[in-house]
Design an enzyme around this catalytic site. Structure first.
Site, PDB file in Angstrom:
ATOM      1  N   LYS A 281      45.013  44.129  41.676  1.00  0.00           N
ATOM      2  CA  LYS A 281      43.958  45.077  41.342  1.00  0.00           C
ATOM      3  C   LYS A 281      42.969  45.147  42.503  1.00  0.00           C
ATOM      4  CE  LYS A 281      40.666  42.047  38.948  1.00  0.00           C
ATOM      5  NZ  LYS A 281      39.302  42.347  39.233  1.00  0.00           N
TER       6      LYS A 281
ATOM      7  N   LYS B 220      47.949  32.812  32.704  1.00  0.00           N
ATOM      8  CA  LYS B 220      47.265  31.632  32.185  1.00  0.00           C
ATOM      9  C   LYS B 220      48.066  31.016  31.038  1.00  0.00           C
ATOM     10  CE  LYS B 220      42.553  32.897  33.525  1.00  0.00           C
ATOM     11  NZ  LYS B 220      42.275  31.685  34.307  1.00  0.00           N
TER      12      LYS B 220
ATOM     13  N   GLU C 153      30.602  35.317  32.715  1.00  0.00           N
ATOM     14  CA  GLU C 153      30.438  34.615  33.987  1.00  0.00           C
ATOM     15  C   GLU C 153      28.986  34.195  34.141  1.00  0.00           C
ATOM     16  OE1 GLU C 153      32.621  36.374  37.408  1.00  0.00           O
ATOM     17  OE2 GLU C 153      32.996  38.033  36.032  1.00  0.00           O
TER      18      GLU C 153
ATOM     19  N   ASP D 211      36.369  46.428  37.068  1.00  0.00           N
ATOM     20  CA  ASP D 211      36.726  45.116  37.592  1.00  0.00           C
ATOM     21  C   ASP D 211      37.320  44.201  36.530  1.00  0.00           C
ATOM     22  OD1 ASP D 211      36.684  43.223  39.833  1.00  0.00           O
ATOM     23  OD2 ASP D 211      35.188  42.135  38.664  1.00  0.00           O
TER      24      ASP D 211
ATOM     25  N   HIS E 172      41.931  43.058  32.763  1.00  0.00           N
ATOM     26  CA  HIS E 172      41.981  41.771  32.077  1.00  0.00           C
ATOM     27  C   HIS E 172      41.767  41.886  30.562  1.00  0.00           C
ATOM     28  CE1 HIS E 172      42.159  40.212  36.013  1.00  0.00           C
ATOM     29  NE2 HIS E 172      40.876  40.088  36.243  1.00  0.00           N
TER      30      HIS E 172
ATOM     31  N   LYS F 130      28.054  39.356  34.019  1.00  0.00           N
ATOM     32  CA  LYS F 130      27.672  38.357  35.015  1.00  0.00           C
ATOM     33  C   LYS F 130      26.279  37.819  34.702  1.00  0.00           C
ATOM     34  CE  LYS F 130      30.616  39.919  38.785  1.00  0.00           C
ATOM     35  NZ  LYS F 130      31.413  38.678  38.787  1.00  0.00           N
TER      36      LYS F 130
END
Length: 487
Positions: free
Chosen positions: A149, A183, A217, A236, A241, A336
């Site tokens: 990506k 994962k 995050e 992003d 995701h 974030k």
């Protein structure tokens, strides 16, 4: 816990952008760890290419420094020198048709082995490299192309990117990587759903109240400010995701555990998402930017753009319009500078329709199945049990915990996602990779939301650094009588 290591066939892995952060921080350490457990054949080669005019020895020295930085001394011992010997480097300007000669000669020394081309470069070079490989005669024989990506900036650019690389490589040779799918906990989600009879009968709107998917995050955008202000949290994190995690939760059982069967079911989920646009999009989404403190800059300070309207926090209420999930909201959030670093999927079940305990008991809380991707990867099922001891009948929520980190105390290490995914590319297994139509379907749902934000003229909500996000996200949940899980 023990891990079964199945060696792969001999291969040549060519990394374009070999001096970049992705190669040094993720790819080389992942390959080293597979080398250290003898999963990689002795004659497999790692070939690095970039614009930097390094000698082979200079690049090997840089690779050694990166491995020492990112891998413990105990892991490196006895394996570092032999791994470095695998690495070969050659300067290459992919825009120059005459700059491919050395790579052609090197690869043609071993023409019959598996070839993997990893594009650890910006998407503007994907098509250039694919066509350069074709012109050099290096794209045939089942060669595999791996792309990272961002897979486009919107639907139109994603379609163009797919067309550019699709002119050279067939779909079964293109590996669109999303490291979340590599994962261990994500793969255990599929094992839990499809290898056990316990959950499937209640994996539907009759038993589940809602689903929360969180990727929080604790750090800000840092040195990525220039890129991030052009991208934002939606592009992003959400488009790839979080939507991939949503698909794995909501998909129907595939008829077989193979690449196309799994991806067919994920595609159905994406196409069943209720469209969000206009007023509906504004009501069911929240975007935000973190504020500064006395000692730390705000989002707009970090990206050096005081008028930025780019979101670094997103919360979305999504709905899958099919029989299994009708009426069950999927709440997605990412941001974030939040309270802590945590990635979790929480399946929140409905309360029992009637409490038989009455005034004797404390209130009954819903059962929750949480799948933690970080930190402390594992699964946890929260059940109501009796508080032990005499003196009344008190209930409490008790977790049944499967924390994979406990095995690490016994000497077992949780593999990095790239370790699994790189070996899957060599094996030719696309199950954990995105297909082109998946990417386009995700953008088809995302684009109208972002267009609605732009058309509204509204700025993102602000929130305190170190908090759980904007108050508007709390209000979005509260309207339905729900609340976010603590980060």
């Amino acid at each position: 816990m023990t891990s079964v290591v199945i060696p792969v066939k001999p291969f040549d892995l060519v990394i374009f952008g070999a001096t970049g952060d992705l190669a040094m921080r993720k790819l080389l350490p992942a390959l080293f760890r597979r080398h250290a457990v003898a999963q990689i054949p002795e004659d497999a080669r790692i070939i690095g290419l970039s614009l930097s005019n390094h000698s082979n020895e200079k690049y090997r020295s840089l690779a050694r420094e990166a491995l020492v930085k990112h891998i413990s001394e105990e892991e490196l011992e006895g394996h570092l020198d032999s791994f470095i010997e695998r690495i070969h480097y050659m300067p290459n300007d992919v825009t120059n048709p005459e700059g491919w000669t050395e790579l052609v000669e090197t690869l043609n020394e071993k023409p019959d082995r598996i070839r993997v081309y990893y594009l650890a470069v910006g998407p503007s070079l994907f098509g250039v490299i694919a066509h350069g490989l074709a012109a050099a005669g290096l794209s045939g024989g089942g060669a595999r192309l791996v792309v990272e990506k961002p897979l486009g900036h919107d639907l139109k650019s994603a379609q163009q990117l797919n067309a550019d690389i699709g002119e050279v490589f067939d779909e079964h040779c293109i590996y669109r990587i999303d490291h979340y799918l590599g994962k261990e906990t994500v793969q255990n989600l599929m094992a839990m759903r499809f290898a056990n009879a316990l959950f499937e009968p209640i994996w539907n709107a009759q038993a589940i109240d809602h689903v929360q998917i969180t990727a929080a995050e604790s750090l800000g955008v840092g040195t990525r400010g220039g890129y991030y202000d052009h991208s934002g949290a939606m592009r992003d994190m959400v488009q790839n995701h979080l939507m991939q995690l949503l698909c794995l939760i909501a998909m129907e059982p595939p008829h077989d555990f193979n690449a196309d069967a799994v991806r067919d079911e994920k595609l159905k989920v994406l196409r069943a998402l209720r469209p969000l646009k206009g007023h509906t999009a504004l009501r069911n989404t929240v975007r935000g930017q973190y504020l500064g403190t006395e000692t730390a800059p705000s989002y707009t300070d970090e990206v050096k753009n005081p008028d930025s309207t780019t979101e670094c926090y997103v919360a979305i209420k999504a709905e899958v319009e099919n029989w299994r999930w009708a009426g069950v909201p999927f709440y997605l959030r990412t941001g974030k500078k939040l309270r802590s670093q945590a990635t979790e999927i929480a399946i929140v079940f409905k309360k029992p329709p009637h409490s038989v305990f009455g005034e004797l008991s404390t209130p009954v809380t819903p059962n929750v199945l949480s799948i933690r991707l970080q930190p402390d990867e594992g699964l946890q099922l929260e059940l109501m049990t009796k508080d032990p001891g005499p003196g009344g009948f008190r209930l409490r929520s008790t977790p049944l915990d499967v924390t994979f980190a406990k095995d690490q105390a016994k000497g077992w290490r949780m593999p990095d996602a790239y370790e699994r995914l790189l070996m899957d590319v060599v094996r030719g297994d696309q199950t954990l990779f995105m297909r082109g139509d998946e990417v386009e379907a995700a953008w088809s749902w995302i684009d109208p939301i972002m267009e609605s934000w732009d058309d509204s003229g509204l700025k993102p909500e602000t929130y305190d650094a170190g908090s759980e996000g904007p108050t508007a996200a709390v209000e979005m949940m509260a309207r339905a009588g729900r609340r976010w899980r603590k980060i």
